[in-house]
Design a protein around this motif. Structure first.
Motif, mmCIF file in Angstrom:
data_model
loop_
_atom_site.group_PDB
_atom_site.id
_atom_site.type_symbol
_atom_site.label_atom_id
_atom_site.label_comp_id
_atom_site.label_asym_id
_atom_site.label_seq_id
_atom_site.Cartn_x
_atom_site.Cartn_y
_atom_site.Cartn_z
ATOM 1 N N HIS A 20 -4.988 100.661 -45.996
ATOM 2 C CA HIS A 20 -6.197 101.389 -45.592
ATOM 3 C C HIS A 20 -6.726 100.848 -44.263
ATOM 4 C CE1 HIS A 20 -10.336 103.151 -47.032
ATOM 5 N NE2 HIS A 20 -10.106 103.398 -45.749
ATOM 6 N N HIS A 22 -7.798 102.218 -39.968
ATOM 7 C CA HIS A 22 -8.048 103.350 -39.069
ATOM 8 C C HIS A 22 -7.785 102.886 -37.645
ATOM 9 C CE1 HIS A 22 -9.817 105.615 -42.363
ATOM 10 N NE2 HIS A 22 -10.451 104.512 -42.703
ATOM 11 N N LYS A 122 -4.533 111.733 -46.080
ATOM 12 C CA LYS A 122 -5.826 111.070 -46.252
ATOM 13 C C LYS A 122 -6.918 112.118 -46.374
ATOM 14 C CE LYS A 122 -9.400 108.315 -46.111
ATOM 15 N NZ LYS A 122 -9.935 107.320 -45.225
ATOM 16 N N ASP A 280 -9.810 98.810 -44.849
ATOM 17 C CA ASP A 280 -10.600 99.746 -44.043
ATOM 18 C C ASP A 280 -10.808 99.198 -42.630
ATOM 19 O OD1 ASP A 280 -11.795 102.187 -43.700
ATOM 20 O OD2 ASP A 280 -13.409 101.865 -45.138
#
Ligand SMILES: [Zn+2]
Length: 353
Positions: A20, A22, A122, A280
């Motif tokens: 996870h 970005h 996602k 994240d």
């Protein structure tokens, strides 16, 4: 004044897949809905690889890899340029969800994304909290809306896991007042509050998700952020029992798991084959200290999983950003660490271990 041992875990004991992260975002968005194919990239692969090599991070999964031409560019830039180190997921074409023919178009796009090299899909909390019947206006679109059925089914048929973020912490659905355990965080980010207005409750969102899970038993779902109810491991366990096609990951919730270390440890024992490592992480994401990609962030996660240290910070920040408490390490045995760090994700993504 507490005197307790403090461990520094500079490097994970085993190779890690961070499922996870970005590294990229769609370049434009409106009212919380990402729109269009154009992407922005938050860091060059060379910069990321330096941290990855130091931390024993073998692979970063970039969940927000984009759609169409943007996805292809993301794959070229990271995944193809550095095989095995970066993996990209694709996303729904939110901007077209109100067009006739969308359900089949979206299913076809999933197949095209697979062909282009995407490993999964996602779904941001856009679904349930931002996406509306007129994209950015009108009533909210429900998570179990039938128009997405062909998309979920295509992911199942193509063995692309769906990483799905539904709802948010329970405190985000309560008034921002002195009784709210995340008052400071919500005060800093009032747009994260889903109290009142026309938002469904946290429970309603999770139940809509569950109805959707039940309709697509052949699709693998990674329910992000500890199934999006890390405050209630009893409920997450119930969901795990109901849905064999559900796995979870840890991102941005070690603050929750680490304040209930005994329940969390039991949860890891029981579901050791269905938990993935995730953070994240966002390169240069200064807005949210619990997510800034870098050595410090990974060291905290490793310390939480590997040691039995007591009462330490869950985020690299002077003030705990997701509530004023501290956490306790789980001290997981090597057999579980190997699974959570790497093996469970490798199996789900179809990588060789
Ligand atoms: Zn995320």
């Amino acid at each position: 004044m507490l005197h307790v041992p403090e461990s520094k875990v500079a490097r994970a004991r085993f190779p890690v897949i961070d499922i996870h992260t970005h590294i990229s975002w769609a370049a434009s968005s409106k009212n919380g809905v990402f729109l269009g194919e154009k992407m922005q990239y938050l860091a060059e692969p060379e910069e990321l690889l330096q941290v990855m090599n130091r931390k024993n991070l073998r692979t970063m999964v970039d969940l927000t890899g984009g759609i169409g031409e943007g996805l292809k560019e993301t794959i070229r830039k990271y995944q193809s340029a550095h095989p095995g180190r970066f993996i990209a997921f694709t996303e729904p074409w939110w901007g077209r969800t109100n067009e006739p023919g969308y359900p089949q178009f979206q299913a076809d796009e999933i197949a095209k994304a697979r062909q282009a090299g995407a490993y999964g899909l996602k779904v941001l909390k856009t679904l349930g909290l931002y996406l509306r019947q007129g994209i950015t206006t009108g009533p909210l679109v429900r998570i179990d809306d039938r128009r997405f059925d062909p998309m979920w089914e295509a992911c199942g048929a193509l063995k692309m896991p769906v990483a799905i973020h539904i709802s948010d912490p329970e405190a985000f659905f309560l008034p921002i007042d002195r009784f709210n355990e995340r008052f400071e965080e919500l005060n800093n980010h009032p747009d994260w509050s889903f109290y009142d207005h026309d938002f469904p409750s946290n429970a309603e969102l999770l139940e809509a998700r569950n109805r959707m899970f039940a309709r697509h038993p052949r699709t693998q779902f990674i329910a992000l952020h500890v199934g999006n109810d890390a405050e209630n491991l009893g409920y997450v366990s119930e969901c795990m029992e109901r849905f064999p096609n559900m796995t979870i990951e840890l991102a941005a919730r070690i603050g929750e798991l680490g304040r209930q270390p005994r329940a969390a440890r039991k949860f890891f024992d029981k579901y050791q084959d269905r938990i993935h490592f995730g953070t994240d992480a966002v390169p240069h994401g200064t807005d949210t200290p619990q997510q800034v990609f870098g050595d410090e962030l990974y060291e905290i996660y490793f310390r939480f999983l590997e040691t039995e240290d007591e009462y330490f910070d869950y985020a690299p920040a002077p003030v705990p950003p997701q509530g004023r408490w501290r956490i306790y390490g789980l001290g997981l045995p090597e057999s579980i660490l190997r699974k959570v760090y790497y093996e469970n994700a490798a199996r789900l993504l179809g990588l060789s271990s």
